[in-house]
Design a protein around this motif. Structure first.
Motif, PDB file in Angstrom:
ATOM      1  N   SER A 196     -25.158 -66.817  23.002  1.00  0.00           N
ATOM      2  CA  SER A 196     -25.425 -66.509  20.764  1.00  0.00           C
ATOM      3  C   SER A 196     -25.643 -65.479  19.954  1.00  0.00           C
ATOM      4  O   SER A 196     -26.618 -65.204  20.833  1.00  0.00           O
ATOM      5  CB  SER A 196     -24.470 -68.202  20.224  1.00  0.00           C
ATOM      6  N   CYS A 197     -25.058 -65.103  19.049  1.00  0.00           N
ATOM      7  CA  CYS A 197     -26.006 -63.697  19.041  1.00  0.00           C
ATOM      8  C   CYS A 197     -26.153 -64.515  17.341  1.00  0.00           C
ATOM      9  O   CYS A 197     -24.505 -63.983  16.220  1.00  0.00           O
ATOM     10  CB  CYS A 197     -26.091 -62.503  19.047  1.00  0.00           C
ATOM     11  N   THR A 198     -27.016 -64.677  16.286  1.00  0.00           N
ATOM     12  CA  THR A 198     -27.071 -64.703  14.805  1.00  0.00           C
ATOM     13  C   THR A 198     -27.636 -63.577  14.423  1.00  0.00           C
ATOM     14  O   THR A 198     -28.728 -63.592  15.184  1.00  0.00           O
ATOM     15  CB  THR A 198     -26.834 -66.706  14.530  1.00  0.00           C
ATOM     16  N   PHE A 217     -18.085 -61.884  20.355  1.00  0.00           N
ATOM     17  CA  PHE A 217     -18.765 -62.300  19.848  1.00  0.00           C
ATOM     18  C   PHE A 217     -19.705 -60.650  20.438  1.00  0.00           C
ATOM     19  O   PHE A 217     -20.322 -60.646  19.675  1.00  0.00           O
ATOM     20  CB  PHE A 217     -20.132 -63.710  19.814  1.00  0.00           C
TER      21      PHE A 217
END
Length: 394
Positions: free
Chosen positions: A127-129, A83
Motif C-alpha cells: 500500500s502507499c498512503t 494504487f
C-alpha cells in the motif's frame, strides 16, 4: 474539491533511466545500472496552492485531509482500482506508462513514491498512503527448496526510492524525473577454498552450507530512518523462521586454494534476506543448536607398503553467527563469509562484512574446531581487499 478541475499542461510525466544507489531480473541488481526489462511502480500525490497562490509543501501538508487541502492521489487517478502505475522503458532513457498517460498539473506540486519490482504487488500486500508512505504487511523471504512457494519473495531484490517531494515541471527543469533506487534487503554470500597449508595428499570436498533460524517474514514501511523500516515477526514464532541451504552437493565440490562462490540455492546468485538482528544462541553450539553449519569431506591418501590407502572423513562444523563482531544483517549492505577449509578437521573462517564502497576490510580469521570452540592463537588482522574481486552490493 476536485483537483481535476485544475488545468493540466501538455507535458507528459516521464522518468529517465533509474540508478541503483552507488551500485535485473529477480536476482540482485549489482552495479549502478537498473535493468531495462524490469518495470517499477509509481504513486504520485497532488498538493494545490494556498489562497495566496503559493505551493503547499509535502512535509507540512501530507497529514491533512483532502477537505483541508491535503494530498489527493494523482497517479493513478483518484478513484482508480489500482494504487500504483506501472512504469516501463519505452525508449532510451525514457520510462513511463504508455497506457494511462499522466501530465504535469499547471499549478500545484506532485510528490512521488516508487518501488521495484512492480511485480511485488502480485504476491505481497502493498500500500502507499501520504501518512505511511510505502508499506508491505507481509514480505515472505523464505526459501522453497529448489523452487518457489506461492508468495515467497526470497529471490526478489526489493528496492525503494527516496520520496521525491514537491515536484513541478519547472523545478525538474522540464527534464525527466530521476529515480535512485536503494536496496531494502541484505545480501548474503559464501565463498570457500581449501587451506593454503593443506598437504598434497589431502583433498577437501564441500558438501553443504546451511543457515538456520533466519527470520524470513516481516512487515515494511518506508520510514526516514532505515533502521526502522523492517519489523520482523518475534523470534518465538518459529513459523516465520527458516533454514537456508545455501550450498548442497551430495558428491562434494572439490576445493582449491582459489576461492569459489558457493551458492546453489538461488541459481548461483547471492542470497537476499530480510534485514535482522542475528539470533543469539543459548548453551553449547552443536548439531541441535547452531545458526551456520558447514559439511565437508576430507579425503586423505597415504602410501602403505606400496599400496594406497584412502581415508574419508565427513565433518560438520557448527557456528553461532551472532558471536562474531557483526550482530546484524542491515539493509543495503553485503555480507561475505569466506571459508578456508581443511587443516586439522577445522575451518579457518575469514568471516567479514563488506559494506559497499568500503576500501578497507577488516578480516576476522577465527579458527574453530567442529564444536565451535575458538583457537587461542589466531590474531585479528587488518587487510586491504580489492572489492572488484568480490560481489559489490550497496
Amino acid at each position: 474539491y476536485n483537483y481535476w478541475q485544475e488545468p493540466v499542461s501538455s507535458d507528459e510525466i516521464a522518468f529517465g533511466d533509474p540508478s541503483t544507489q552507488e551500485s535485473g531480473s529477480k536476482a540482485a541488481v549489482l552495479g549502478t545500472s537498473y535493468p531495462s526489462d524490469v518495470p517499477f511502480a509509481v504513486t504520485a500525490w497532488y498538493l494545490g496552492q494556498d489562497d495566496g497562490g503559493n505551493d503547499r509543501s509535502w512535509d507540512d501538508w501530507k497529514n491533512k485531509t483532502q477537505a483541508d487541502g491535503g494530498p489527493i492521489r494523482y497517479i493513478p487517478r483518484a478513484g482508480s482500482d489500482n494504487f500504483i502505475s506501472t512504469i516501463t522503458r519505452v525508449a532510451e532513457n525514457t520510462w513511463k506508462n504508455n497506457v494511462n498517460k499522466s501530465y504535469w498539473p499547471a499549478k500545484g506540486t506532485l510528490t512521488f513514491f516508487a518501488f521495484s519490482p512492480q511485480s511485488l504487488v502480485n504476491s505481497c500486500i502493498v500500500s502507499c498512503t501520504p501518512g505511511h508512505s510505502i508499506q508491505i504487511s507481509e514480505f515472505d523471504a523464505s526459501p522453497a527448496g529448489n523452487g518457489k512457494i506461492a508468495g515467497a519473495q526470497w529471490d526478489v531484490d526489493f528496492m525503494t526510492s527516496p520520496v521525491l517531494k514537491d515536484k513541478t515541471l519547472e523545478n525538474v527543469g522540464g527534464n525527466k524525473l530521476l529515480i535512485n533506487f536503494q536496496h531494502q534487503l541484505a545480501l548474503i554470500n559464501f565463498q570457500a577454498k581449501s587451506n593454503k597449508d593443506l598437504d598434497d595428499n589431502v583433498s577437501v570436498y564441500l558438501k553443504e552450507i546451511k543457515l538456520s533460524k533466519v527470520i524470513s517474514k516481516a512487515s515494511y514501511e518506508l520510514t526516514d530512518d532505515p533502521k526502522d523500516r523492517w519489523t520482523p515477526v518475534a523470534y518465538s514464532d518459529n513459523r516465520h523462521m527458516s533454514d537456508y541451504v545455501i550450498f548442497s552437493n551430495p558428491d562434494g565440490l572439490k576445493l582449491t586454494k582459489n576461492p569459489v562462490i558457493t551458492s546453489t540455492l538461488n541459481n548461483g546468485n547471492p542470497i537476499l534476506v530480510i534485514p535482522q538482528t542475528l539470533k543469539s544462541l543459548y548453551g553449547d553450539v552443536n548439531e541441535d543448536n547452531y545458526t551456520l553449519s558447514v559439511t565437508f569431506d576430507k579425503i586423505i591418501t597415504t602410501d602403505q607398503g606400496g599400496e594406497q590407502n584412502v581415508e574419508t572423513r565427513t565433518i560438520t562444523c557448527y557456528r553461532d553467527l551472532s558471536a562474531l563482531q557483526w550482530k546484524s544483517w542491515d539493509l543495503n549492505k553485503s555480507y561475505i563469509y569466506s571459508l578456508e577449509i581443511g587443516g586439522l578437521d577445522q575451518i579457518l573462517w575469514d568471516v567479514y562484512v563488506v559494506p559497499f564502497n568500503t576500501e578497507s576490510v577488516q578480516l576476522h580469521p577465527e579458527l574453530f574446531d567442529k564444536n565451535g570452540d575458538v583457537s587461542d592463537d589466531i590474531e585479528l588482522k587488518l587487510a586491504k581487499k580489492n572489492l572488484l574481486d568480490y560481489i559489490s552490493f550497496p
